[in-house]
Design a protein around this motif. Structure first.
Motif, PDB file in Angstrom:
ATOM      1  N   SER A  72       0.843  -1.191   0.000  1.00 46.96           N
ATOM      2  CA  SER A  72       0.000   0.000   0.000  1.00 46.96           C
ATOM      3  C   SER A  72       0.879   1.241   0.000  1.00 46.96           C
ATOM      4  O   SER A  72       2.071   1.181   0.292  1.00 46.96           O
ATOM      5  CB  SER A  72      -0.911   0.027   1.243  1.00 46.96           C
ATOM      6  OG  SER A  72      -0.121   0.155   2.412  1.00 46.96           O
ATOM      7  N   LYS A  73       0.267   2.384  -0.317  1.00 45.07           N
ATOM      8  CA  LYS A  73       1.028   3.637  -0.267  1.00 45.07           C
ATOM      9  C   LYS A  73       1.417   3.970   1.165  1.00 45.07           C
ATOM     10  O   LYS A  73       2.467   4.571   1.415  1.00 45.07           O
ATOM     11  CB  LYS A  73       0.212   4.778  -0.882  1.00 45.07           C
ATOM     12  CG  LYS A  73       1.037   6.060  -1.051  1.00 45.07           C
ATOM     13  CD  LYS A  73       0.340   7.111  -1.888  1.00 45.07           C
ATOM     14  CE  LYS A  73      -0.903   7.612  -1.245  1.00 45.07           C
ATOM     15  NZ  LYS A  73      -1.422   8.848  -1.870  1.00 45.07           N
ATOM     16  N   ALA A  74       0.571   3.580   2.113  1.00 48.82           N
ATOM     17  CA  ALA A  74       0.900   3.814   3.519  1.00 48.82           C
ATOM     18  C   ALA A  74       2.222   3.147   3.889  1.00 48.82           C
ATOM     19  O   ALA A  74       3.023   3.703   4.651  1.00 48.82           O
ATOM     20  CB  ALA A  74      -0.219   3.294   4.419  1.00 48.82           C
ATOM     21  N   LYS A  75       2.464   1.956   3.343  1.00 56.55           N
ATOM     22  CA  LYS A  75       3.716   1.252   3.620  1.00 56.55           C
ATOM     23  C   LYS A  75       4.904   2.003   3.034  1.00 56.55           C
ATOM     24  O   LYS A  75       6.011   1.952   3.571  1.00 56.55           O
ATOM     25  CB  LYS A  75       3.656  -0.173   3.064  1.00 56.55           C
ATOM     26  CG  LYS A  75       2.779  -1.116   3.874  1.00 56.55           C
ATOM     27  CD  LYS A  75       3.348  -1.324   5.264  1.00 56.55           C
ATOM     28  CE  LYS A  75       2.514  -2.326   6.053  1.00 56.55           C
ATOM     29  NZ  LYS A  75       3.041  -2.520   7.438  1.00 56.55           N
ATOM     30  N   GLU A  78       5.550   4.698   5.474  1.00 59.21           N
ATOM     31  CA  GLU A  78       6.170   4.103   6.653  1.00 59.21           C
ATOM     32  C   GLU A  78       7.651   3.814   6.406  1.00 59.21           C
ATOM     33  O   GLU A  78       8.479   3.954   7.312  1.00 59.21           O
ATOM     34  CB  GLU A  78       5.440   2.819   7.045  1.00 59.21           C
ATOM     35  CG  GLU A  78       4.088   3.069   7.703  1.00 59.21           C
ATOM     36  CD  GLU A  78       3.386   1.779   8.100  1.00 59.21           C
ATOM     37  OE1 GLU A  78       3.847   0.702   7.694  1.00 59.21           O
ATOM     38  OE2 GLU A  78       2.370   1.857   8.824  1.00 59.21           O
ATOM     39  N   GLU A 135      -4.200  10.569   4.121  1.00 61.92           N
ATOM     40  CA  GLU A 135      -3.579   9.261   4.316  1.00 61.92           C
ATOM     41  C   GLU A 135      -4.079   8.642   5.632  1.00 61.92           C
ATOM     42  O   GLU A 135      -4.707   9.305   6.455  1.00 61.92           O
ATOM     43  CB  GLU A 135      -2.059   9.385   4.328  1.00 61.92           C
ATOM     44  CG  GLU A 135      -1.456  10.050   3.089  1.00 61.92           C
ATOM     45  CD  GLU A 135      -1.694   9.267   1.817  1.00 61.92           C
ATOM     46  OE1 GLU A 135      -1.969   8.051   1.909  1.00 61.92           O
ATOM     47  OE2 GLU A 135      -1.617   9.857   0.725  1.00 61.92           O
ATOM     48  N   THR A 136      -3.755   7.387   5.837  1.00 65.48           N
ATOM     49  CA  THR A 136      -4.208   6.681   7.033  1.00 65.48           C
ATOM     50  C   THR A 136      -3.670   7.335   8.302  1.00 65.48           C
ATOM     51  O   THR A 136      -2.531   7.831   8.338  1.00 65.48           O
ATOM     52  CB  THR A 136      -3.776   5.202   6.988  1.00 65.48           C
ATOM     53  OG1 THR A 136      -4.178   4.559   8.214  1.00 65.48           O
ATOM     54  CG2 THR A 136      -2.272   5.081   6.841  1.00 65.48           C
ATOM     55  N   ASP A 137      -4.477   7.332   9.343  1.00 62.42           N
ATOM     56  CA  ASP A 137      -4.137   8.027  10.587  1.00 62.42           C
ATOM     57  C   ASP A 137      -2.943   7.404  11.295  1.00 62.42           C
ATOM     58  O   ASP A 137      -2.269   8.069  12.086  1.00 62.42           O
ATOM     59  CB  ASP A 137      -5.355   8.029  11.526  1.00 62.42           C
ATOM     60  CG  ASP A 137      -5.182   8.998  12.681  1.00 62.42           C
ATOM     61  OD1 ASP A 137      -4.886  10.189  12.419  1.00 62.42           O
ATOM     62  OD2 ASP A 137      -5.311   8.571  13.839  1.00 62.42           O
ATOM     63  N   ARG A 138      -2.642   6.147  11.004  1.00 59.74           N
ATOM     64  CA  ARG A 138      -1.532   5.511  11.704  1.00 59.74           C
ATOM     65  C   ARG A 138      -0.191   6.143  11.326  1.00 59.74           C
ATOM     66  O   ARG A 138       0.782   6.051  12.089  1.00 59.74           O
ATOM     67  CB  ARG A 138      -1.501   4.004  11.447  1.00 59.74           C
ATOM     68  CG  ARG A 138      -0.987   3.555  10.089  1.00 59.74           C
ATOM     69  CD  ARG A 138      -0.802   2.032  10.085  1.00 59.74           C
ATOM     70  NE  ARG A 138      -0.227   1.546   8.852  1.00 59.74           N
ATOM     71  CZ  ARG A 138      -0.937   1.186   7.782  1.00 59.74           C
ATOM     72  NH1 ARG A 138      -2.262   1.239   7.829  1.00 59.74           N
ATOM     73  NH2 ARG A 138      -0.337   0.754   6.688  1.00 59.74           N
ATOM     74  N   LEU A 139      -0.141   6.806  10.156  1.00 58.69           N
ATOM     75  CA  LEU A 139       1.086   7.494   9.766  1.00 58.69           C
ATOM     76  C   LEU A 139       1.316   8.707  10.664  1.00 58.69           C
ATOM     77  O   LEU A 139       2.445   8.968  11.092  1.00 58.69           O
ATOM     78  CB  LEU A 139       1.014   7.924   8.301  1.00 58.69           C
ATOM     79  CG  LEU A 139       0.941   6.787   7.279  1.00 58.69           C
ATOM     80  CD1 LEU A 139       0.700   7.345   5.878  1.00 58.69           C
ATOM     81  CD2 LEU A 139       2.225   5.957   7.310  1.00 58.69           C
ATOM     82  N   ARG A 140       0.261   9.434  10.961  1.00 60.92           N
ATOM     83  CA  ARG A 140       0.378  10.575  11.874  1.00 60.92           C
ATOM     84  C   ARG A 140       0.771  10.097  13.276  1.00 60.92           C
ATOM     85  O   ARG A 140       1.571  10.747  13.957  1.00 60.92           O
ATOM     86  CB  ARG A 140      -0.946  11.346  11.938  1.00 60.92           C
ATOM     87  CG  ARG A 140      -1.298  12.044  10.640  1.00 60.92           C
ATOM     88  CD  ARG A 140      -2.606  12.818  10.769  1.00 60.92           C
ATOM     89  NE  ARG A 140      -2.937  13.473   9.528  1.00 60.92           N
ATOM     90  CZ  ARG A 140      -2.452  14.652   9.141  1.00 60.92           C
ATOM     91  NH1 ARG A 140      -1.615  15.297   9.933  1.00 60.92           N
ATOM     92  NH2 ARG A 140      -2.800  15.181   7.988  1.00 60.92           N
ATOM     93  N   THR A 141       0.209   8.981  13.674  1.00 63.37           N
ATOM     94  CA  THR A 141       0.576   8.420  14.977  1.00 63.37           C
ATOM     95  C   THR A 141       2.052   8.081  15.021  1.00 63.37           C
ATOM     96  O   THR A 141       2.733   8.322  16.025  1.00 63.37           O
ATOM     97  CB  THR A 141      -0.259   7.157  15.257  1.00 63.37           C
ATOM     98  OG1 THR A 141      -1.655   7.501  15.263  1.00 63.37           O
ATOM     99  CG2 THR A 141       0.119   6.536  16.587  1.00 63.37           C
TER     100      THR A 141
END
Length: 217
Positions: A72-75, A78, A135-141
């Protein structure tokens, strides 16, 4: 005959091993290329959201090829955050282990953060959250955790300064660490807001000299 067969088997084994190693190197190289391209696009397209279609076009592969390396783009984001963490904290470890003194260590940690951002504008957009809109909130976390870790490290340096050197701060160590990091974050935000024209390191040495005289006793 048996020796010939054994020799052939060894050749086949070596060739297969070489093929796998080459494939592994190509995979790592392609992953790095994707991350480098994403970081470059973040730098050259401030304020814009990067799509996988655009990223694939810049890399020169299909979107399907991107997803073979990253699910995924989130990865991908990350992967960039992990690079930031590893780069900053490996150097901070060396700074803290130096015998230059706690006050100098504190200055060097903040200067390291500012210079890293100055040299990596695309990655700085991730740190400010500017590149994470939508983007997914886990990136901000993950970014929050990175800054929490930075603040904890500064607080530890201040604690060591009091214990080992008798150096005290006008505020509590927690409040001081938070304020110093906020000062650095403010300069980083200005850097992004100015579209990378206002350098984080500009006038930093003079500002640190003035602030440190007020904070440290």
């Amino acid at each position: 005959m048996e020796k010939v067969e054994q020799a052939n088997l060894q050749d086949i084994t070596r060739n297969e091993t070489a093929r796998k190693e080459s494939a592994a190197r190509e995979k790592v190289s392609r992953k790095d290329q994707i991350l480098q391209t994403l970081a470059h696009m973040l730098e050259t397209s401030p304020g814009e959201r990067i799509t996988t279609a655009r990223l694939a076009q810049e890399v020169g592969v299909s979107e399907a090829a991107l997803y073979r390396h990253f699910p995924s783009k989130a990865k991908m984001f990350e992967g960039l955050i992990q690079f930031i963490e590893e780069t900053l904290f490996s150097r901070i470890t060396r700074i803290v282990s130096d015998e230059a003194g706690s006050l100098v260590a504190c200055q060097r940690i903040l200067t390291l953060l500012l210079l890293f951002c100055e040299k990596n504008p695309g990655l700085t957009r991730i740190l400010t959250g500017d590149a994470l809109n939508g983007e997914t909130d886990r990136l901000r976390t993950r970014v929050i955790q990175l800054f929490d870790r930075l603040e904890t490290q500064i607080r530890q340096v201040l604690r060591d300064a009091e214990i080992k050197e008798g150096l005290r701060t006008s505020l509590t160590q927690t409040a001081t660490a938070n304020m110093l990091l906020a000062l650095a974050e403010g300069r980083i935000s200005q850097f992004v807001r100015s579209r990378f024209r206002q350098k984080p390191s500009e006038n930093w040495d003079d500002q640190w000299a003035a602030v440190s005289k007020i904070i440290f006793r």
